[in-house]
Scaffold this motif. Sequence first.
Motif, PDB file in Angstrom:
ATOM      1  N   VAL A 197       0.719  -1.075  -0.098  1.00 48.78           N
ATOM      2  CA  VAL A 197      -0.036  -0.117   0.056  1.00 48.78           C
ATOM      3  C   VAL A 197       0.879   1.363   0.034  1.00 48.78           C
ATOM      4  CG1 VAL A 197      -1.803   1.339   1.391  1.00 48.78           C
ATOM      5  CG2 VAL A 197      -1.852  -1.191   1.221  1.00 48.78           C
ATOM      6  N   PHE A 198       1.910   1.314   0.780  1.00 48.91           N
ATOM      7  CA  PHE A 198       2.773   2.641   1.012  1.00 48.91           C
ATOM      8  C   PHE A 198       3.657   2.517  -0.292  1.00 48.91           C
ATOM      9  CE2 PHE A 198       2.948   1.590   5.720  1.00 48.91           C
ATOM     10  CZ  PHE A 198       2.074   2.847   5.953  1.00 48.91           C
ATOM     11  N   VAL A 199       3.789   1.477  -1.045  1.00 47.13           N
ATOM     12  CA  VAL A 199       4.564   1.667  -2.488  1.00 47.13           C
ATOM     13  C   VAL A 199       3.829   2.459  -3.233  1.00 47.13           C
ATOM     14  CG1 VAL A 199       5.459   0.350  -4.159  1.00 47.13           C
ATOM     15  CG2 VAL A 199       6.436  -0.220  -1.850  1.00 47.13           C
ATOM     16  N   GLY A 200       2.577   1.851  -3.466  1.00 45.61           N
ATOM     17  CA  GLY A 200       1.400   2.502  -4.225  1.00 45.61           C
ATOM     18  C   GLY A 200       0.988   4.080  -3.880  1.00 45.61           C
ATOM     19  N   LEU A 201       1.259   4.295  -2.655  1.00 52.78           N
ATOM     20  CA  LEU A 201       1.088   5.903  -2.346  1.00 52.78           C
ATOM     21  C   LEU A 201       2.048   6.524  -2.580  1.00 52.78           C
ATOM     22  CD1 LEU A 201      -0.626   5.110   1.284  1.00 52.78           C
ATOM     23  CD2 LEU A 201      -1.632   5.545  -0.995  1.00 52.78           C
ATOM     24  N   ILE A 202       3.152   6.290  -2.746  1.00 48.85           N
ATOM     25  CA  ILE A 202       4.487   7.296  -2.743  1.00 48.85           C
ATOM     26  C   ILE A 202       4.504   8.153  -3.846  1.00 48.85           C
ATOM     27  CG2 ILE A 202       6.980   7.282  -3.071  1.00 48.85           C
ATOM     28  CD1 ILE A 202       7.070   4.888  -1.381  1.00 48.85           C
ATOM     29  N   PRO A 203       4.163   7.673  -5.130  1.00 51.73           N
ATOM     30  CA  PRO A 203       4.169   8.737  -6.256  1.00 51.73           C
ATOM     31  C   PRO A 203       3.293   9.810  -6.290  1.00 51.73           C
ATOM     32  CG  PRO A 203       4.218   6.241  -7.021  1.00 51.73           C
ATOM     33  CD  PRO A 203       3.991   6.198  -5.571  1.00 51.73           C
ATOM     34  N   ALA A 204       2.054   9.608  -5.944  1.00 53.00           N
ATOM     35  CA  ALA A 204       0.863  10.568  -5.895  1.00 53.00           C
ATOM     36  C   ALA A 204       1.248  11.405  -4.633  1.00 53.00           C
ATOM     37  CB  ALA A 204      -0.524   9.640  -5.713  1.00 53.00           C
ATOM     38  N   GLY A 205       1.601  10.847  -3.614  1.00 56.76           N
ATOM     39  CA  GLY A 205       1.763  11.665  -2.356  1.00 56.76           C
ATOM     40  C   GLY A 205       3.043  12.733  -2.710  1.00 56.76           C
ATOM     41  N   VAL A 206       4.017  12.285  -3.542  1.00 52.03           N
ATOM     42  CA  VAL A 206       4.934  13.266  -3.843  1.00 52.03           C
ATOM     43  C   VAL A 206       4.633  14.129  -4.866  1.00 52.03           C
ATOM     44  CG1 VAL A 206       7.460  13.512  -4.990  1.00 52.03           C
ATOM     45  CG2 VAL A 206       6.974  11.611  -3.499  1.00 52.03           C
ATOM     46  N   PHE A 207       3.986  13.672  -5.776  1.00 48.41           N
ATOM     47  CA  PHE A 207       3.287  14.711  -6.965  1.00 48.41           C
ATOM     48  C   PHE A 207       2.540  15.699  -6.246  1.00 48.41           C
ATOM     49  CE2 PHE A 207       5.536  12.104  -9.854  1.00 48.41           C
ATOM     50  CZ  PHE A 207       5.491  12.851 -11.117  1.00 48.41           C
ATOM     51  N   GLY A 208       1.476  15.176  -5.314  1.00 48.28           N
ATOM     52  CA  GLY A 208       0.495  15.984  -4.672  1.00 48.28           C
ATOM     53  C   GLY A 208       1.389  17.032  -3.918  1.00 48.28           C
ATOM     54  N   LEU A 209       2.496  16.936  -3.242  1.00 49.50           N
ATOM     55  CA  LEU A 209       2.884  17.800  -2.407  1.00 49.50           C
ATOM     56  C   LEU A 209       3.801  18.867  -3.345  1.00 49.50           C
ATOM     57  CD1 LEU A 209       4.817  15.605   0.362  1.00 49.50           C
ATOM     58  CD2 LEU A 209       2.904  17.256   0.759  1.00 49.50           C
ATOM     59  N   LEU A 210       4.285  18.438  -4.528  1.00 56.25           N
ATOM     60  CA  LEU A 210       4.872  19.393  -5.176  1.00 56.25           C
ATOM     61  C   LEU A 210       3.951  20.302  -5.949  1.00 56.25           C
ATOM     62  CD1 LEU A 210       7.889  16.997  -6.878  1.00 56.25           C
ATOM     63  CD2 LEU A 210       7.895  18.763  -5.292  1.00 56.25           C
ATOM     64  N   PHE A 211       2.892  19.756  -6.547  1.00 52.49           N
ATOM     65  CA  PHE A 211       2.029  20.710  -7.237  1.00 52.49           C
ATOM     66  C   PHE A 211       0.719  21.050  -6.542  1.00 52.49           C
ATOM     67  CE2 PHE A 211       4.923  17.901  -9.996  1.00 52.49           C
ATOM     68  CZ  PHE A 211       5.353  18.794 -10.787  1.00 52.49           C
ATOM     69  N   ASP A 212       0.567  20.943  -5.198  1.00 50.48           N
ATOM     70  CA  ASP A 212      -0.764  21.104  -4.755  1.00 50.48           C
ATOM     71  C   ASP A 212      -1.391  22.475  -4.765  1.00 50.48           C
ATOM     72  OD1 ASP A 212      -3.102  20.473  -2.864  1.00 50.48           O
ATOM     73  OD2 ASP A 212      -2.119  21.624  -1.491  1.00 50.48           O
ATOM     74  N   ASP A 213      -0.662  23.365  -4.670  1.00 50.90           N
ATOM     75  CA  ASP A 213      -0.967  24.931  -4.956  1.00 50.90           C
ATOM     76  C   ASP A 213      -1.158  25.198  -6.510  1.00 50.90           C
ATOM     77  OD1 ASP A 213      -0.437  25.306  -2.355  1.00 50.90           O
ATOM     78  OD2 ASP A 213       1.405  26.138  -2.499  1.00 50.90           O
ATOM     79  N   TYR A 214      -0.584  24.461  -7.340  1.00 51.81           N
ATOM     80  CA  TYR A 214      -0.714  24.714  -8.817  1.00 51.81           C
ATOM     81  C   TYR A 214      -2.134  24.109  -9.084  1.00 51.81           C
ATOM     82  CZ  TYR A 214      -0.490  24.391 -13.849  1.00 51.81           C
ATOM     83  OH  TYR A 214      -0.881  24.650 -15.294  1.00 51.81           O
ATOM     84  N   ILE A 215      -2.725  23.037  -8.495  1.00 52.99           N
ATOM     85  CA  ILE A 215      -3.783  22.268  -9.084  1.00 52.99           C
ATOM     86  C   ILE A 215      -4.775  23.055  -8.445  1.00 52.99           C
ATOM     87  CG2 ILE A 215      -5.097  20.316  -8.454  1.00 52.99           C
ATOM     88  CD1 ILE A 215      -2.473  18.610  -8.382  1.00 52.99           C
ATOM     89  N   ASP A 216      -4.865  23.443  -7.076  1.00 47.69           N
ATOM     90  CA  ASP A 216      -5.909  24.308  -6.369  1.00 47.69           C
ATOM     91  C   ASP A 216      -6.133  25.565  -7.167  1.00 47.69           C
ATOM     92  OD1 ASP A 216      -6.128  22.372  -4.448  1.00 47.69           O
ATOM     93  OD2 ASP A 216      -5.029  23.362  -2.966  1.00 47.69           O
ATOM     94  N   ASP A 217      -5.127  26.267  -7.669  1.00 50.32           N
ATOM     95  CA  ASP A 217      -5.129  27.644  -8.274  1.00 50.32           C
ATOM     96  C   ASP A 217      -5.579  27.440  -9.563  1.00 50.32           C
ATOM     97  OD1 ASP A 217      -4.495  28.718  -5.968  1.00 50.32           O
ATOM     98  OD2 ASP A 217      -2.025  28.934  -6.454  1.00 50.32           O
ATOM     99  N   TYR A 218      -5.324  26.385 -10.384  1.00 54.44           N
ATOM    100  CA  TYR A 218      -5.421  26.392 -11.896  1.00 54.44           C
ATOM    101  C   TYR A 218      -6.304  25.475 -12.647  1.00 54.44           C
ATOM    102  CZ  TYR A 218      -1.738  29.878 -11.831  1.00 54.44           C
ATOM    103  OH  TYR A 218      -0.853  31.048 -11.690  1.00 54.44           O
ATOM    104  N   LEU A 219      -6.363  24.316 -11.820  1.00 55.31           N
ATOM    105  CA  LEU A 219      -7.124  23.034 -12.463  1.00 55.31           C
ATOM    106  C   LEU A 219      -8.805  22.901 -11.655  1.00 55.31           C
ATOM    107  CD1 LEU A 219      -4.291  20.649 -12.467  1.00 55.31           C
ATOM    108  CD2 LEU A 219      -5.074  22.158 -14.292  1.00 55.31           C
ATOM    109  N   PHE A 220      -9.063  23.544 -10.742  1.00 55.40           N
ATOM    110  CA  PHE A 220     -10.161  23.364 -10.322  1.00 55.40           C
ATOM    111  C   PHE A 220     -11.584  24.108 -10.815  1.00 55.40           C
ATOM    112  CE2 PHE A 220      -8.338  20.941  -7.096  1.00 55.40           C
ATOM    113  CZ  PHE A 220      -9.190  20.030  -6.614  1.00 55.40           C
ATOM    114  N   SER A 221     -11.812  23.912 -12.121  1.00 55.28           N
ATOM    115  CA  SER A 221     -12.958  24.806 -12.844  1.00 55.28           C
ATOM    116  C   SER A 221     -13.643  23.911 -13.569  1.00 55.28           C
ATOM    117  CB  SER A 221     -12.257  25.834 -13.704  1.00 55.28           C
ATOM    118  OG  SER A 221     -11.515  25.042 -14.803  1.00 55.28           O
ATOM    119  N   ILE A 222     -15.045  24.359 -14.168  1.00 51.31           N
ATOM    120  CA  ILE A 222     -15.800  23.592 -14.904  1.00 51.31           C
ATOM    121  C   ILE A 222     -14.826  23.056 -16.211  1.00 51.31           C
ATOM    122  CG2 ILE A 222     -17.715  23.317 -16.326  1.00 51.31           C
ATOM    123  CD1 ILE A 222     -18.405  23.135 -13.470  1.00 51.31           C
TER     124      ILE A 222
END
Length: 280
Positions: free
Chosen positions: A101-126
Amino acid sequence: MDFFTILKAIILGIVEGLTEFAPVSSTGHMVIVDDMWLQSEQFLTKYVANTFKIIIQLGSILAVVIIFRNRFIDLLGLRRGASAETQDLSEPKRKLKLTHVFVGLIPAGVFGLLFDDYIDDYLFSIKTVLIGLVVGAIFMIIADRFRPAQTKVESVDQITYKQALSVGLIQCISLWPGFSRSGSTISGGVLLGMSHRAAADFTFIMAVPIMTGASLLSLAKNWEYFTLDTLPFFIAGFISAFVFALLSIRFFLKLINRIKLVPFAIYRIVLAVVVYIVYF
């Protein structure tokens, strides 16, 4: 708080519960509902509305924990060893470990931390959600069309560390709102030779720690929005999301090996077309 406001919380909880773990993108549905409905409530500031979404997501997570409770007990090593007299020898020995389970979580966890602000600012739209719904649907159709002729992994217990990591890497694309975490991971698992049920089981188990961690962290930041005015709204949404997630997950797991992913892909495309016509 009037009856219709509570009813709105219940309906939003139903939307969350029905879509969180189906491959149709709960985030996409909530963004659409948020723009169409949630923002109309005057007492719901942006921060209260975001806190509400966290609460109903926790309701859905609790449903997964209940359904997979025996699996989580085993993963955490909390089950006492059965004696030779009482052990069911017909049941296959479980091999899925917490480290898978931890091995499966690592990639998305890393990418999420790196790009969280960008995702919130630019990707949450219709618009971005509609793109995610359609592209994700195409990926799901490809997965069903080009999956290996022979299934290599019938049970979640047969998943290897390499497959867990591969599914985790594919899960990164679900950071795009509308793509769907379960849609991406189940599709990826199927392309890697897993049965639809095995991929779905691994997806749900893997979702609990990452979603719980993210939700609790967000909840800690928004604790001040728990007031006597908002509490009934939050409680109604939580219970509604929990009940309907419980029902939808059980129904989904019984059907997924039979109906595969294409029906969900068609629904996503139809939804995207309808929303596009309404909005644009």
